[in-house]
Structure formats: structure tokens, C-alpha cells
Design an enzyme around this catalytic site. Structure first.
Site, PDB file in Angstrom:
ATOM      1  N   CYS A   2       1.138  -1.159  -0.095  1.00 15.69           N
ATOM      2  CA  CYS A   2       0.228  -0.055  -0.106  1.00 15.69           C
ATOM      3  C   CYS A   2       0.864   1.078   0.038  1.00 15.69           C
ATOM      4  CB  CYS A   2      -0.913   0.066   1.321  1.00 15.69           C
ATOM      5  SG  CYS A   2      -2.101  -1.647   1.454  1.00 15.69           S
ATOM      6  N   LEU A  51      -3.585  -1.946  -1.828  1.00 18.76           N
ATOM      7  CA  LEU A  51      -3.183  -2.950  -2.672  1.00 18.76           C
ATOM      8  C   LEU A  51      -3.664  -4.105  -2.100  1.00 18.76           C
ATOM      9  CD1 LEU A  51      -2.163  -4.292  -5.569  1.00 18.76           C
ATOM     10  CD2 LEU A  51       0.010  -4.540  -4.261  1.00 18.76           C
ATOM     11  N   VAL A  53      -4.299  -7.727  -0.545  1.00 18.98           N
ATOM     12  CA  VAL A  53      -3.703  -9.041  -0.533  1.00 18.98           C
ATOM     13  C   VAL A  53      -4.217 -10.084   0.330  1.00 18.98           C
ATOM     14  CG1 VAL A  53      -1.557 -10.045  -0.039  1.00 18.98           C
ATOM     15  CG2 VAL A  53      -1.481  -7.966  -1.303  1.00 18.98           C
ATOM     16  N   ASN A  77       1.449   0.124   5.565  1.00 19.29           N
ATOM     17  CA  ASN A  77       2.190  -0.440   4.147  1.00 19.29           C
ATOM     18  C   ASN A  77       2.982  -1.740   4.652  1.00 19.29           C
ATOM     19  OD1 ASN A  77       3.333  -0.781   1.682  1.00 19.29           O
ATOM     20  ND2 ASN A  77       4.811   0.486   2.164  1.00 19.29           N
ATOM     21  N   GLY A  78       2.607  -2.969   4.288  1.00 26.64           N
ATOM     22  CA  GLY A  78       3.611  -4.273   4.448  1.00 26.64           C
ATOM     23  C   GLY A  78       2.530  -5.462   4.807  1.00 26.64           C
ATOM     24  N   GLU A  79       3.581  -6.349   5.194  1.00 26.23           N
ATOM     25  CA  GLU A  79       2.868  -7.605   5.548  1.00 26.23           C
ATOM     26  C   GLU A  79       3.395  -8.133   6.807  1.00 26.23           C
ATOM     27  OE1 GLU A  79       0.446  -9.271   3.901  1.00 26.23           O
ATOM     28  OE2 GLU A  79       0.435  -7.928   2.308  1.00 26.23           O
ATOM     29  N   LEU A 263      10.460 -14.793  -8.908  1.00 24.03           N
ATOM     30  CA  LEU A 263      11.112 -14.149 -10.117  1.00 24.03           C
ATOM     31  C   LEU A 263      12.164 -15.429 -10.224  1.00 24.03           C
ATOM     32  CD1 LEU A 263      11.154 -10.335  -9.099  1.00 24.03           C
ATOM     33  CD2 LEU A 263       9.508 -11.784 -10.306  1.00 24.03           C
TER      34      LEU A 263
END
Length: 614
Positions: A2, A51, A53, A77-79, A263
Site C-alpha cells: 500500500c 493494494l 492482498v 504498508n506491509g505484511e 522471479l
């Protein structure tokens, strides 16, 4: 992920400033394309872009919770990767929850434990919590600085945000730089000194720090830092412990309510993370893992092996995708796309950055976003485990400066005499290097070799790694993509930091202990492959294109870059036949073409942001 922003003003009624708050919040829309929210009261304004999640239906922010008559409001903002454990503990202490998102866990943890909550968190985060009753704002940033948090503190006005752009949108903040800001751009750049925001009156909360803002002022607290302690394990025990930590970390970071991918470059780090993810998905019946790689048109024709990039990734990517059975997406870009993306990459950083290394990642993230919302990346393994060539070269170890920035004299020669005299390039980088070395936590009993390697590790973790984490955050979030970095788990970093160099480099190989930890997980040829960094274009058309961009800047009398540089020397360099990849400008990826692209980005930044210098 976020974007967060807001401010405190003790002398004004902020309920009249809703338009200002909306504008600041809107600048962060790419970070949070799914939803927006604001909260405003007399002296505090908070904005959030989301965002989604975890728990997309119920995790709206700013989030408000009560304890009795006390009210708390968070933007985050984060996890939190240990949210389930924290939630169970908080429930055992009588707390209740109305959502399944980690935002509520974080806020309730603060309500239960106060400022000490950050010591319990395992995750990547930057957040601000307003305590309505106490009239106090608490802000914190994760231990390794994966998530950014900038602020401006001026008199009774405190402004914060995920990126400089939202703070610069506030009417009280101007895009100005002084001598230190120019030194950060022209001497340190694209790296930054920890805590330095480049713009005047703009700073960044350092990794592992939290902050309290109330009527008494602003107080910064360091809640985490690297500590040197004796290492008690032998080589085998160390490898087993590293393996256990890494597997636990990756599994924690695979938890999501939206699609997750990895990735994959075919190198040691990304192959390890992808393999752990594939094994976890297979065990839990979650289907195939999607993997993504990036390359450039005609790179196979122009690639030339050298010490920093000994081989091409393509055959190794095919080796791993075939071995693991992933659903692979190979993304390829051409030179015109890379050149055009330099503009967007500069705006994403709010500063000149890593040139095509930024631009290609930005394009890559936009492509990944078409199929996933969360990606797992191998960032930071080289800094933590000692993978870069400069860990293994005597001249770099004895350079008495940052080993990725050995061209200070050349940089100084490209500045105008007035600017060089003002910012004193060699003195500036020397002072910043001395500051960094003075911070290194020593361990009694270390011999000279161990001390030297501990110093090199510290420089990489606290000075080089943040450059790549900045890049990863800004480029991915500009595409609305969340990128998770398991090698930045603080438990892993703390443990590996204290592994003696002779064990860390066991087998006389870079990242030797990591290779031993991954035996039986990776095929032997991949396990022992020589390190190859993030791929860049080797197409000579890129050099031609960025030289052309820079020459256009030099030929325009109105270019704001011109008063700051020695235009004659820059022109001679750009027009010379030797303007090739042999200029040791920054790190292992950035040489002649990137220098020209960077100067183009500096000019673009000065112009686009209307930066005043003085």
C-alpha cells in the site's frame, strides 16, 4: 502492499484540509490501485491507498479500533508474516478480531503492547498509528528497511509518507536541494546515505527505527540493529540452521489471498526460493507455481562474459523450469522500451536512479502484474552471504571506501568547478564511509581477517542493500505489484551476520554456506553455478540511444543540468569512442551507458520536479 501518508499540525484545524490530504493520497495511487481512504481530525490527517492482498473485503484503511473510550487509527504498508501467531496470542489475552487481515493484528498488537509491539513483528512494514486520547502519532519501519517511510519535520508541522512525492505535494514543502542533496546525487547516487531524503527538510526513518510525535516534539528510537555475538555452530550445523530458517521464511511469505509467483533467473538465490515454493505448493495441492524471467532482444548476440557477469541466464532458467515443472513466463524488452521507461522510472523514485536497471525492472513488474499480485524475489542474498566479487578481491577489501563506488575522482571531474568546490566530493564520500565504518559492531577476539570481512558485510547490508531495496520497492509498487524478499527475514540476517567468514565462504566459494545449506534441494550444476547479477541489456543500440539523450540535454541551453556539470568534459566523454561498458561508475551493473542515462535522469528530475538548488 500500500501507500501511506499524512501529517500533524498542532496549530491548525486540519478538518479544513481535506483537499490537500486527498491530493497527497492520490499521488500514491500506483502503490494502492484497489482502494483509497482518508481520516481527518483537528490536528491529524491520515491517507491510504490499498493494494488488496489479505482479506480484500474487510481490510480497508485507515482502520479504526477502540479499547474502552480510547480510539486508535492506523495506516499501514506491509505484511506481517507472523500474523497468525500474534493473533492467537492476542486472542488468549482477551482481544477480539473482526477481520482476517494483518492490518488489524498490527493495530491490536499496538493497543496491547504499545511501542514494544514492533519487537514482536516478523515482516516488512511502514505504518503510522494515531492515539486519539494521547494525541500522539507512532510510526515504525521494518528492521531491514524493505518498506520506505519518509518524513518532514518543520516547527509544529510533521508530514510523512511512503514516497517523497506525497510529501512534496503538501503545500508547505518545496522541491529544494542544498550541498548535501547534490552530493547525494552526484557522489553517492544512485545510493543514498541512510536517513537522507536528498531534498531539503526531507528525511527517511532508518531501518529498525520507530518514532513518536506529540506536542513535546519528535523522538526517534532504534528498536533493532545488528549485534555481534560468538557463533557456536560448526559448518554442518550452520548449514542445517540456514536451511531451516530459509524454508520457514519462504513458506511464511507464500501466504496470500491473491496469486503469488516467483522471479527466476536460474541463479542460486532465485532457484532456491522457487524450489521451496514448488515443494510447498505440491505438498498442499495448490497447483503449479508461475515463474517469471526477464531478458532483452538480441542479448544472445551481444553478451560478453566478464568478471561481474560470467554467463547468460537463459540456459539456466530453462534448466530450472524443466526441472521444477513451473508455468514459466519469459519477458523480453527491446532498446526503445528501455529508453522510454527511464522517464517513468525517475518519477517512480522521485529521484534519478539505477538507469536501465530501474527501467527494466519497472517494465518487468508491469508485465508480471498482468498475472500476479505478489512475487517472491531473491534480493539481498549477496549482501548477507557475501556473494559480490568485492567480498573476494584484495583491492576492494583494502580500498578504504565503498567498493561499489570507486570512481569518485571521475565523478568530481564531471562537475562544474563551482559545484565541486561546494559539495567537496572526495571529502563527502570519505566522511560517509567513515560514518559507516564507525557503526560496525565489533566482536572481541576477532582477528584482522574477520574484522575486515565483518566491516565489508556491514557496508553491504546497511549501505548497498538499501539501494536495491529502494529500487525493488519503487519499481514494483509503481506497477501495483507486491514483491517479497525472504532473504531479508531478520532472523536469517541476524544469524548469518555472526557466521565467521571462513564458514560463510566455506568451500572457497562465494556464498559457500548457502550452497551447502541447499544441497539436496537444487541440482548440483545450479547449486555451484557462478554468480550472475540481474540481467542488463548488452545491445550497443542502448549505448547509442542514451548518448543521444544526453547530447540532446547538453545541446539545450535551458537544461537545468548544465550549471551543475562540466559540460565540456561530459560531452567529450559521450562523444568518445571509448564510452563503453568499461567505465567503473557504480556497482557491478552500471558503467558507461548507465552513467549517461543517469545524467539524463538527473536533468529530467530537476526539470520535472522544478527543483531549486541553493
Amino acid at each position: 502492499m500500500c501507500g501511506i501518508t499524512g501529517w500533524i499540525d498542532w496549530n491548525s484545524d486540519l478538518t479544513r484540509e481535506s483537499d490537500n490530504l486527498e491530493r497527497m493520497t492520490d499521488t500514491l495511487a500506483p502503490r494502492g490501485p484497489d482502494a483509497a481512504g482518508t481520516w481527518i481530525t483537528t490536528h491529524c490527517a491520515l491517507g491510504h491507498r490499498r493494494l488488496s492482498v489479505m482479506d480484500p473485503e474487510n481490510g480497508a484503511q485507515p482502520m479504526i479500533r477502540y479499547t474502552g473510550d480510547d480510539q486508535y487509527v492506523v495506516v499501514y504498508n506491509g505484511e506481517l508474516y507472523n500474523a497468525p501467531e500474534l493473533k492467537r496470542e492476542l486472542e488468549s489475552r482477551g482481544r477480539s478480531f473482526t477481520t482476517t487481515c494483518d492490518t488489524e493484528v498490527l493495530l491490536v498488537a499496538f493497543m496491547e503492547w504499545g511501542r514494544a509491539c514492533v519487537e514482536r513483528f516478523n515482516g516488512i512494514f511502514a505504518f503510522a498509528i494515531w492515539d486519539v486520547t494521547a494525541q500522539e502519532l507512532f510510526l515504525a519501519r521494518d528492521r531491514l528497511g524493505v518498506k520506505p517511510l519518509f518524513f518532514s519535520n518543520r516547527d509544529d508541522l510533521f508530514i510523512f509518507g511512503s514516497e517523497p512525492k506525497c510529501i512534496l505535494e503538501h503545500s508547505a514543502v518545496k522541491a529544494e536541494v542544498g550541498a548535501e542533496g547534490l552530493a547525494e546525487i552526484f557522489v553517492m547516487g544512485p545510493a543514498r546515505t541512510p536517513g537522507h531524503g536528498v531534498y531539503k527538510d526531507l528525511s527517511e526513518l532508518k531501518p529498525g527505527q520507530c518514532m513518536v510525535v506529540n506536542r513535546a516534539g519528535v523522538k526517534t528510537i532504534t528498536y533493532w540493529q545488528l549485534r555481534s555475538t560468538p557463533h557456536e555452530h560448526n559448518v554442518q550445523q550452520t548449514a542445517q540452521h540456514v536451511r531451516g530458517l530459509l524454508e520457514d521464511t519462504v513458506i511464511r511469505q507464500l501466504i496470500s489471498d491473491v496469486p503469488v509467483c516467483t522471479l527466476l533467473s536460474g541463479g542460486l538465490d532465485s532457484s532456491a526460493l522457487t524450489t521451496i515454493a514448488v515443494n510447498y505448493y505440491a505438498k498442499n495441492g495448490q497447483g503449479n507455481v508461475h515463474t517469471y524471467s526477464v531478458d532483452y532482444r538480441d542479448n544472445d548476440k551481444h553478451f560478453q562474459a566478464h568478471a561481474f557477469q560470467p554467463n547468460s541466464d537463459a540456459p539456466w532458467i530453462e534448466r530450472m523450469t524443466s526441472h521444477l515443472g513451473t508455468v514459466h513466463h519469459s519477458i523480453q524488452f527491446d532498446t526503445p522500451e528501455l529508453v522510454a521507461a527511464l522517464h517513468h522510472a525517475t518519477l517512480a523514485r522521485d529521484l534519478p536512479g539505477m538507469a536501465d536497471v530501474d527501467a527494466s525492472l519497472l517494465l518487468f513488474c508491469h508485465e508480471i502484474k498482468k498475472g500476479a499480485t505478489v512475487a517472491i524475489s531473491g534480493e539481498a542474498a549477496d549482501e548477507i552471504f557475501g556473494g559480490y566479487p568485492w567480498f573476494h578481491r584484495e583491492e576492494a577489501l583494502k580500498a578504504d571506501t565503498f567498493p561499489w563506488s570507486l570512481a569518485t575522482k571521475m565523478r568530481a571531474d564531471l562537475l562544474s568547478p563551482e559545484v565541486a568546490a561546494w559539495i567537496k566530493p572526495e571529502q563527502y564520500i570519505g566522511d560517509r564511509y567513515a560514518d559507516a565504518v564507525a557503526e560496525v559492531p565489533q566482536l572481541d577476539g576477532d582477528d584482522e581477517v574477520r574484522k575486515r570481512m565483518r566491516r565489508m558485510s556491514y557496508l553491504n547490508i546497511t549501505r548497498f542493500m538499501p539501494t536495491l531495496l529502494d529500487r525493488k520497492d519503487r519499481m514494483s509498487m509503481a506497477a501495483g505489484l507486491e514483491v517479497r524478499v525472504p532473504f531479508c527475514d531478520h532472523r536469517l540476517v541476524e544469524y548469518v551476520w555472526n557466521i565467521p567468514w571462513e564458514i560463510k565462504a566455506s568451500g572457497d566459494r562465494e556464498k559457500g554456506i548457502l550452497r551447502q545449506a541447499l544441497q539436496g534441494i537444487l541440482p548440483d550444476d545450479v547449486l555451484w553455478r557462478k554468480k550472475s547479477p540481474y540481467p542488463k541489456t548488452h545491445n550497443p543500440n542502448y549505448l547509442t540511444a542514451v548518448k543521444g539523450l544526453l547530447l540532446d540535454v547538453l545541446n539545450d541551453p535551458s537544461s537545468p543540468l548544465l550549471p551543475l556539470i562540466n559540460a565540456k568534459k561530459v560531452r567529450e566523454l559521450a562523444e568518445s569512442e571509448s564510452a563503453s561498458s568499461n567505465i567503473p561508475w557504480f556497482g557491478q551493473l552500471m558503467s558507461g551507458p548507465q552513467l549517461f542515462a543517469y545524467l539524463y535522469q538527473v536533468n529530467l528530475w530537476l526539470k520535472q520536479y522544478n527543483v531549486s538548488v541553493g
